[in-house]
Write a protein that holds these residues in place. Sequence first.
Motif, PDB file in Angstrom:
ATOM      1  N   GLU A   1       0.829  -1.203   0.000  1.00 58.45           N
ATOM      2  CA  GLU A   1       0.000   0.000   0.000  1.00 58.45           C
ATOM      3  C   GLU A   1       0.867   1.257   0.000  1.00 58.45           C
ATOM      4  OE1 GLU A   1      -3.631   2.058  -0.044  1.00 58.45           O
ATOM      5  OE2 GLU A   1      -3.255  -0.093  -0.218  1.00 58.45           O
ATOM      6  N   SER A   2       2.015   1.192   0.668  1.00 62.51           N
ATOM      7  CA  SER A   2       2.897   2.356   0.728  1.00 62.51           C
ATOM      8  C   SER A   2       3.914   2.381  -0.411  1.00 62.51           C
ATOM      9  CB  SER A   2       3.629   2.385   2.071  1.00 62.51           C
ATOM     10  OG  SER A   2       4.472   1.245   2.191  1.00 62.51           O
ATOM     11  N   GLY A   3       3.869   1.383  -1.293  1.00 63.76           N
ATOM     12  CA  GLY A   3       4.781   1.336  -2.425  1.00 63.76           C
ATOM     13  C   GLY A   3       6.161   0.808  -2.099  1.00 63.76           C
ATOM     14  N   ASP A   4       6.341   0.190  -0.940  1.00 65.70           N
ATOM     15  CA  ASP A   4       7.628  -0.381  -0.560  1.00 65.70           C
ATOM     16  C   ASP A   4       7.676  -1.818  -1.088  1.00 65.70           C
ATOM     17  OD1 ASP A   4       9.940  -1.272   0.600  1.00 65.70           O
ATOM     18  OD2 ASP A   4       9.497  -0.518   2.603  1.00 65.70           O
ATOM     19  N   TRP A   5       8.023  -1.971  -2.367  1.00 61.16           N
ATOM     20  CA  TRP A   5       7.934  -3.267  -3.016  1.00 61.16           C
ATOM     21  C   TRP A   5       8.961  -4.278  -2.486  1.00 61.16           C
ATOM     22  CZ3 TRP A   5       3.380  -3.317  -4.534  1.00 61.16           C
ATOM     23  CH2 TRP A   5       2.791  -2.198  -5.132  1.00 61.16           C
ATOM     24  N   PRO A   6      10.184  -3.854  -2.161  1.00 62.16           N
ATOM     25  CA  PRO A   6      11.096  -4.842  -1.577  1.00 62.16           C
ATOM     26  C   PRO A   6      10.558  -5.456  -0.289  1.00 62.16           C
ATOM     27  CG  PRO A   6      12.310  -2.925  -2.330  1.00 62.16           C
ATOM     28  CD  PRO A   6      10.856  -2.574  -2.433  1.00 62.16           C
ATOM     29  N   LEU A   7      10.039  -4.625   0.609  1.00 58.49           N
ATOM     30  CA  LEU A   7       9.494  -5.149   1.857  1.00 58.49           C
ATOM     31  C   LEU A   7       8.236  -5.966   1.602  1.00 58.49           C
ATOM     32  CD1 LEU A   7       9.582  -5.352   4.916  1.00 58.49           C
ATOM     33  CD2 LEU A   7       8.318  -3.186   5.034  1.00 58.49           C
ATOM     34  N   ALA A   8       7.396  -5.518   0.681  1.00 57.10           N
ATOM     35  CA  ALA A   8       6.170  -6.252   0.376  1.00 57.10           C
ATOM     36  C   ALA A   8       6.485  -7.644  -0.155  1.00 57.10           C
ATOM     37  CB  ALA A   8       5.338  -5.471  -0.636  1.00 57.10           C
ATOM     38  N   ILE A   9       7.484  -7.740  -1.043  1.00 50.92           N
ATOM     39  CA  ILE A   9       7.870  -9.041  -1.597  1.00 50.92           C
ATOM     40  C   ILE A   9       8.454  -9.928  -0.507  1.00 50.92           C
ATOM     41  CG2 ILE A   9       9.550 -10.147  -3.118  1.00 50.92           C
ATOM     42  CD1 ILE A   9       9.089  -7.778  -5.054  1.00 50.92           C
ATOM     43  N   GLU A  10       9.295  -9.347   0.343  1.00 50.47           N
ATOM     44  CA  GLU A  10       9.894 -10.122   1.420  1.00 50.47           C
ATOM     45  C   GLU A  10       8.835 -10.674   2.369  1.00 50.47           C
ATOM     46  OE1 GLU A  10      12.886  -9.385   5.213  1.00 50.47           O
ATOM     47  OE2 GLU A  10      12.996  -8.049   3.483  1.00 50.47           O
ATOM     48  N   GLU A  11       7.897  -9.830   2.774  1.00 51.10           N
ATOM     49  CA  GLU A  11       6.865 -10.269   3.716  1.00 51.10           C
ATOM     50  C   GLU A  11       5.933 -11.303   3.089  1.00 51.10           C
ATOM     51  OE1 GLU A  11       7.856  -9.545   6.489  1.00 51.10           O
ATOM     52  OE2 GLU A  11       7.010  -7.699   7.290  1.00 51.10           O
ATOM     53  N   ARG A  12       5.648 -11.141   1.795  1.00 49.88           N
ATOM     54  CA  ARG A  12       4.738 -12.110   1.160  1.00 49.88           C
ATOM     55  C   ARG A  12       5.413 -13.465   1.012  1.00 49.88           C
ATOM     56  NH1 ARG A  12      -0.829 -11.127   0.744  1.00 49.88           N
ATOM     57  NH2 ARG A  12      -1.602 -13.144   0.056  1.00 49.88           N
ATOM     58  N   TYR A  13       6.700 -13.466   0.738  1.00 50.86           N
ATOM     59  CA  TYR A  13       7.378 -14.764   0.665  1.00 50.86           C
ATOM     60  C   TYR A  13       7.417 -15.422   2.046  1.00 50.86           C
ATOM     61  CZ  TYR A  13      10.589 -18.475  -0.525  1.00 50.86           C
ATOM     62  OH  TYR A  13      11.136 -19.719  -0.727  1.00 50.86           O
ATOM     63  N   ARG A  14       7.626 -14.631   3.071  1.00 52.30           N
ATOM     64  CA  ARG A  14       7.573 -15.182   4.423  1.00 52.30           C
ATOM     65  C   ARG A  14       6.188 -15.780   4.700  1.00 52.30           C
ATOM     66  NH1 ARG A  14      11.642 -13.483   7.996  1.00 52.30           N
ATOM     67  NH2 ARG A  14      13.130 -12.026   7.061  1.00 52.30           N
ATOM     68  N   ALA A  15       5.134 -15.138   4.189  1.00 45.19           N
ATOM     69  CA  ALA A  15       3.782 -15.682   4.361  1.00 45.19           C
ATOM     70  C   ALA A  15       3.647 -17.023   3.645  1.00 45.19           C
ATOM     71  CB  ALA A  15       2.753 -14.682   3.835  1.00 45.19           C
ATOM     72  N   ILE A  16       4.255 -17.144   2.469  1.00 44.96           N
ATOM     73  CA  ILE A  16       4.219 -18.414   1.739  1.00 44.96           C
ATOM     74  C   ILE A  16       4.897 -19.510   2.560  1.00 44.96           C
ATOM     75  CG2 ILE A  16       5.120 -19.615  -0.294  1.00 44.96           C
ATOM     76  CD1 ILE A  16       4.708 -16.991  -1.850  1.00 44.96           C
ATOM     77  N   VAL A  17       6.054 -19.172   3.140  1.00 48.40           N
ATOM     78  CA  VAL A  17       6.779 -20.155   3.951  1.00 48.40           C
ATOM     79  C   VAL A  17       5.973 -20.523   5.194  1.00 48.40           C
ATOM     80  CG1 VAL A  17       8.881 -20.574   5.274  1.00 48.40           C
ATOM     81  CG2 VAL A  17       8.990 -19.305   3.115  1.00 48.40           C
ATOM     82  N   ARG A  18       5.409 -19.512   5.866  1.00 46.83           N
ATOM     83  CA  ARG A  18       4.630 -19.781   7.078  1.00 46.83           C
ATOM     84  C   ARG A  18       3.446 -20.678   6.765  1.00 46.83           C
ATOM     85  NH1 ARG A  18       6.239 -20.130  11.585  1.00 46.83           N
ATOM     86  NH2 ARG A  18       6.970 -17.968  11.807  1.00 46.83           N
ATOM     87  N   GLY A  19       2.786 -20.463   5.632  1.00 47.56           N
ATOM     88  CA  GLY A  19       1.657 -21.309   5.270  1.00 47.56           C
ATOM     89  C   GLY A  19       2.051 -22.761   5.109  1.00 47.56           C
ATOM     90  N   ALA A  20       3.208 -23.019   4.479  1.00 49.83           N
ATOM     91  CA  ALA A  20       3.667 -24.401   4.303  1.00 49.83           C
ATOM     92  C   ALA A  20       4.083 -25.016   5.627  1.00 49.83           C
ATOM     93  CB  ALA A  20       4.826 -24.429   3.309  1.00 49.83           C
ATOM     94  N   VAL A  21       4.723 -24.216   6.488  1.00 52.78           N
ATOM     95  CA  VAL A  21       5.152 -24.723   7.792  1.00 52.78           C
ATOM     96  C   VAL A  21       3.941 -25.027   8.670  1.00 52.78           C
ATOM     97  CG1 VAL A  21       6.369 -24.122   9.922  1.00 52.78           C
ATOM     98  CG2 VAL A  21       7.398 -23.572   7.704  1.00 52.78           C
ATOM     99  N   ASP A  22       2.950 -24.137   8.676  1.00 50.81           N
ATOM    100  CA  ASP A  22       1.764 -24.347   9.508  1.00 50.81           C
ATOM    101  C   ASP A  22       0.993 -25.600   9.087  1.00 50.81           C
ATOM    102  OD1 ASP A  22       2.391 -22.117  10.934  1.00 50.81           O
ATOM    103  OD2 ASP A  22       0.828 -20.831  10.092  1.00 50.81           O
TER     104      ASP A  22
END
Length: 219
Positions: free
Chosen positions: A119-140
């Motif tokens: 939303e704030s246009g910080d694409w590096p952080l957005a990509i990093e956090e979304r990949y972490r979400a992908i990993v968390r989903g597989a781990v959970d």
Amino acid sequence: MVLTLLFEPLDPDAPEARRWLEDELAKPEYRSAQPTPFDLAMQQVRDWFVSLFEGAVGIPAPLLVLLLVIAVVLVVLIGLLVFGLPRLRRRQRPPAPLFDDDDRRDLTALRAAAAAAAESGDWPLAIEERYRAIVRGAVDRDLVQVHPGTTARGVAVAASTPFPDHAESLRSAASEFDAVRYLGRSGSRARYEELVQLDLALAAATPADAGRAAMAAPR
């Protein structure tokens, strides 16, 4: 004479009668009729319940009901202590930290952080956090195990086993994570949206081999 011998009544002495009785009781049909340890335990429980109400002729009916309810509650509590709490502890285990920065946020928090960064246009952080979400989903979902030293690419390799149709997308997402986190790449909205779609696709997908144990991500 023959008939007399056939129908002559038996009159064994005491030792012989005892031996006949022991031989008869030793037959399998008598042994199978003996109570099992479970039967004996249930008998003890029944006797305990009966002992609660012995001599209760003059006790009012509401008090008897209360005593019965208390006894049932005690049995339920004992069952929870013996069987329920271990499962509860397993469900409440702390989330595994992701990568080397001890990130223990849950899936909802990671997706929210990624959306806020986008939303704030910080694409590096957005990509990093979304990949972490992908990993968390597989781990959970107990599809991937992470350990200290686990890399983004290692997770992608491990997650490709339960999600073979998304193997290429997982490797690409891991490369993008490494690029924005370690190489200073700027990222883009298009790359972020690709990770969002991958996250949603994996969440809706059925693992290829759900019966297998979680794959340990290589370090």
